[in-house]
Design an enzyme around this catalytic site. Structure first.
Site, PDB file in Angstrom:
ATOM      1  N   SER A  99       0.872  -1.182   0.000  1.00 57.77           N
ATOM      2  CA  SER A  99       0.000   0.000   0.000  1.00 57.77           C
ATOM      3  C   SER A  99       0.901   1.222   0.000  1.00 57.77           C
ATOM      4  O   SER A  99       2.073   1.141   0.404  1.00 57.77           O
ATOM      5  CB  SER A  99      -0.846  -0.018   1.278  1.00 57.77           C
ATOM      6  N   TYR A 134      -2.368  -0.900  10.391  1.00 55.93           N
ATOM      7  CA  TYR A 134      -2.264  -1.075   8.934  1.00 55.93           C
ATOM      8  C   TYR A 134      -0.907  -0.583   8.429  1.00 55.93           C
ATOM      9  O   TYR A 134      -0.221  -1.260   7.664  1.00 55.93           O
ATOM     10  CB  TYR A 134      -3.404  -0.306   8.270  1.00 55.93           C
TER      11      TYR A 134
END
Ligand code: NAD
Length: 259
Positions: free
Chosen positions: A142, A155
């Site tokens: 990401s 995350y």
């Protein structure tokens, strides 16, 4: 058909980016092992979409929280198709909350699914790849493997970890014909992003519309990245022309991490 006779295992491929990658690799001729935790109806729909490309498709419901189920999934894939040539570690979840309120179970699940499951799949798939002197490991990271945002502590930690894991695996396998690369998308409009808009709105005390705008404001293009664009990059990295690309982390984020 650049991936004819190859088999790909794609975790979390019943939805969003993983489903797009399964379709792209099947279009290029690969047999596909799909995985995910969706409802039976959603899974059946996703499997049918991948089958349309005419290659063999299997489904394995292994939970990425359970290392035994992960090892079984890889072993079953090797037994059914003769090999796991391409491994795409894509399964992921998100939770958005301030650090002092971050639920401990959410932290544990995010680290387990978004990071540790890639260790378990890779550990199980590498011996066969080494034996056959060919393999492609693609980790869906990401922009949050390269940048941080508030309220996404688990995350961001998992994705930074996955980026580091990718580089380590690349170095270990460089002489064995096996590459390991990361893809780091910016915001892609999938259920994962859709679900975090209300949490962001709550954390920042703003409206849903403002939260959506705030998300997009990270990307200079002001556009969501598409699933198809991420899938096309994964298909390229899985192919023969990517044999010399290893240990890379490709940002596909509308310019977010250029800032
Ligand atoms: P999604 O919610 O559409 O799909 C997630 C998939 O993971 C589903 O198939 C789900 O069933 C599966 N999954 C979740 N928990 C699982 C578990 N315990 N075991 C097995 N499967 C499980 O999400 P998405 O947006 O397509 O995200 C896919 C990946 O891309 C994730 O790793 C995510 O972090 C990453 N990513 C997404 C974006 C984005 O903007 N959507 C951006 C960057 C990175």
């Amino acid at each position: 058909m650049t991936l004819q006779d190859k088999t790909a295992v794609i975790t979390g491929s019943t939805s969003g980016i993983g489903l797009g990658i399964a379709q792209a690799l099947a279009r290029d001729g690969a047999n596909i092992v799909m995985n995910g935790l969706g409802t039976e109806t959603d899974n059946a729909k996703a499997i049918a979409a991948v089958k349309e490309h005419g290659t063999r498709v299997a489904f394995d419901g292994a939970n990425m929280l359970r290392h035994n189920q992960i090892a079984d999934m890889i072993a079953k894939a090797e037994k059914t198709f003769g090999a796991v040539d391409i491994l795409v570690n894509n399964a992921g979840i998100q939770h958005v909350a301030p650090i002092e309120e971050f639920p401990i179970e959410q932290w544990d699940s995010i680290i387990a699914i978004n990071l540790t499951s890639a260790f378990h799949t890779t550990r199980a798939a590498v011996p066969g790849m080494k034996r056959r002197k060919w393999g492609r490991i693609i980790n869906i990271c990401s922009a949050h493997s390269l940048r941080a945002s508030p309220f996404k502590s688990a995350y961001v930690s998992a994705k930074h970890g996955l980026a580091g894991f990718t580089k380590t695996v690349a170095l270990e396998l460089a002489e064995h014909g096996v590459t390991a690369n990361a893809i780091s998308p910016g915001f892609v409009w999938t259920p994962l992003v859709e679900k975090q808009i209300p949490d962001l709105a709550k954390s920042e005390n703003i409206s849903l519309e403002q939260a959506k705008k705030q998300v997009l404001s990270r990307q200079p293009t002001n556009q969501f990245v598409t699933v198809e664009q991420v899938a096309a990059l994964a298909a390229f990295l899985a192919g023969q022309n990517a044999a010399s690309i290893t240990g890379a982390n490709y940002a596909i984020d509308g310019g977010w991490t250029a800032q």
